[in-house]
Design a protein around this motif. Structure first.
Motif, PDB file in Angstrom:
ATOM      1  N   ALA A  92       0.874  -1.171   0.000  1.00  0.00           N
ATOM      2  CA  ALA A  92       0.000   0.000   0.000  1.00  0.00           C
ATOM      3  C   ALA A  92       0.912   1.222   0.000  1.00  0.00           C
ATOM      4  N   VAL A  93       0.674   2.126  -0.923  1.00  0.00           N
ATOM      5  CA  VAL A  93       1.532   3.312  -1.047  1.00  0.00           C
ATOM      6  C   VAL A  93       0.669   4.558  -1.193  1.00  0.00           C
ATOM      7  N   ASP A  94       1.282   5.710  -0.904  1.00  0.00           N
ATOM      8  CA  ASP A  94       0.562   6.980  -0.992  1.00  0.00           C
ATOM      9  C   ASP A  94       1.162   7.949  -2.010  1.00  0.00           C
ATOM     10  N   THR A  95       2.353   7.645  -2.506  1.00  0.00           N
ATOM     11  CA  THR A  95       3.002   8.562  -3.441  1.00  0.00           C
ATOM     12  C   THR A  95       3.496   7.805  -4.661  1.00  0.00           C
ATOM     13  N   VAL A  96       3.755   8.544  -5.727  1.00  0.00           N
ATOM     14  CA  VAL A  96       4.303   7.947  -6.945  1.00  0.00           C
ATOM     15  C   VAL A  96       5.673   7.337  -6.657  1.00  0.00           C
ATOM     16  N   GLU A  97       6.479   8.026  -5.873  1.00  0.00           N
ATOM     17  CA  GLU A  97       7.815   7.514  -5.540  1.00  0.00           C
ATOM     18  C   GLU A  97       7.717   6.172  -4.810  1.00  0.00           C
ATOM     19  N   ASP A  98       6.805   6.088  -3.844  1.00  0.00           N
ATOM     20  CA  ASP A  98       6.619   4.830  -3.111  1.00  0.00           C
ATOM     21  C   ASP A  98       6.104   3.733  -4.039  1.00  0.00           C
ATOM     22  N   ALA A  99       5.234   4.089  -4.982  1.00  0.00           N
ATOM     23  CA  ALA A  99       4.710   3.102  -5.938  1.00  0.00           C
ATOM     24  C   ALA A  99       5.832   2.563  -6.813  1.00  0.00           C
ATOM     25  N   LEU A 100       6.715   3.437  -7.268  1.00  0.00           N
ATOM     26  CA  LEU A 100       7.840   2.997  -8.103  1.00  0.00           C
ATOM     27  C   LEU A 100       8.791   2.103  -7.307  1.00  0.00           C
ATOM     28  N   ALA A 101       9.033   2.442  -6.043  1.00  0.00           N
ATOM     29  CA  ALA A 101       9.893   1.611  -5.197  1.00  0.00           C
ATOM     30  C   ALA A 101       9.260   0.233  -4.977  1.00  0.00           C
ATOM     31  N   ALA A 102       7.952   0.210  -4.751  1.00  0.00           N
ATOM     32  CA  ALA A 102       7.250  -1.067  -4.565  1.00  0.00           C
ATOM     33  C   ALA A 102       7.308  -1.894  -5.840  1.00  0.00           C
ATOM     34  N   ALA A 103       7.136  -1.244  -6.993  1.00  0.00           N
ATOM     35  CA  ALA A 103       7.193  -1.952  -8.273  1.00  0.00           C
ATOM     36  C   ALA A 103       8.572  -2.567  -8.492  1.00  0.00           C
ATOM     37  N   ARG A 104       9.619  -1.866  -8.100  1.00  0.00           N
ATOM     38  CA  ARG A 104      10.972  -2.414  -8.233  1.00  0.00           C
ATOM     39  C   ARG A 104      11.145  -3.652  -7.353  1.00  0.00           C
ATOM     40  N   LYS A 105      10.536  -3.649  -6.153  1.00  0.00           N
ATOM     41  CA  LYS A 105      10.626  -4.808  -5.260  1.00  0.00           C
ATOM     42  C   LYS A 105       9.855  -6.002  -5.815  1.00  0.00           C
ATOM     43  N   ILE A 106       8.659  -5.734  -6.355  1.00  0.00           N
ATOM     44  CA  ILE A 106       7.804  -6.799  -6.878  1.00  0.00           C
ATOM     45  C   ILE A 106       8.337  -7.308  -8.210  1.00  0.00           C
ATOM     46  N   GLY A 107       8.758  -6.379  -9.059  1.00  0.00           N
ATOM     47  CA  GLY A 107       9.180  -6.716 -10.411  1.00  0.00           C
ATOM     48  C   GLY A 107       8.067  -6.420 -11.403  1.00  0.00           C
ATOM     49  N   TYR A 108       8.471  -6.104 -12.612  1.00  0.00           N
ATOM     50  CA  TYR A 108       7.509  -5.767 -13.667  1.00  0.00           C
ATOM     51  C   TYR A 108       7.192  -6.999 -14.492  1.00  0.00           C
ATOM     52  N   PRO A 109       6.009  -7.113 -15.109  1.00  0.00           N
ATOM     53  CA  PRO A 109       4.880  -6.182 -14.969  1.00  0.00           C
ATOM     54  C   PRO A 109       4.208  -6.350 -13.604  1.00  0.00           C
ATOM     55  N   CYS A 110       3.554  -5.304 -13.171  1.00  0.00           N
ATOM     56  CA  CYS A 110       2.807  -5.368 -11.919  1.00  0.00           C
ATOM     57  C   CYS A 110       1.509  -4.579 -12.075  1.00  0.00           C
ATOM     58  N   MET A 111       0.599  -4.818 -11.162  1.00  0.00           N
ATOM     59  CA  MET A 111      -0.732  -4.200 -11.208  1.00  0.00           C
ATOM     60  C   MET A 111      -0.788  -3.042 -10.228  1.00  0.00           C
TER      61      MET A 111
END
Length: 127
Positions: A92-111
């Motif tokens: 769960a994120v609140d900012t674009v920066e946090d979303a990008l960091a989470a996406a890097r942890k999960i890996g692309y593609p992501c939802m």
């Protein structure tokens, strides 16, 4: 046979308008899951503000706490983990920066999903 409604109200589905209808009609119960996302949000607000308790209106069908648990990704994830159900990693994120960091942890593609969008509106795939 088919029985029609005694009255039909063509009003916005907001806590204020729904409370006015509840006050006027004094229903025994209300079904929150029949109004889409708007009905769910309105029902949660009516419950949390004490309106349903004030007028003695029972929630029929899916209880409010279950609606909240399925809409809040963190609570939903915790509930599934409690019963040992496998789920995709999420943050769960609140900012674009946090979303990008989470996406890097999960890996692309992501939802990417907006909070409180049980119907799927506001979702997107990031490649």
């Amino acid at each position: 046979g088919v029985v029609g409604a005694d009255r039909v109200y063509l009003l916005p589905v907001t806590p204020e308008y729904v409370e006015a209808v509840i006050q006027r009609e004094a229903p025994d119960g209300i079904i929150l899951s029949m109004g889409g996302q708007t009905g769910l949000n309105c029902g949660i607000a009516l419950d949390e503000s004490g309106v349903l308790a004030k007028y003695g209106v029972r929630v029929l069908g899916t209880p409010v706490d279950v609606i909240i648990a399925t809409e809040d990704r963190g609570i939903f994830s915790d509930k599934l983990n409690e019963i040992g159900e496998r789920i995709a990693p999420s943050f769960a994120v609140d900012t674009v920066e946090d979303a990008l960091a989470a996406a890097r942890k999960i890996g692309y593609p992501c939802m990417l999903r907006a909070a409180f969008a049980l119907g799927g509106l506001g979702s997107g795939i990031m490649a």
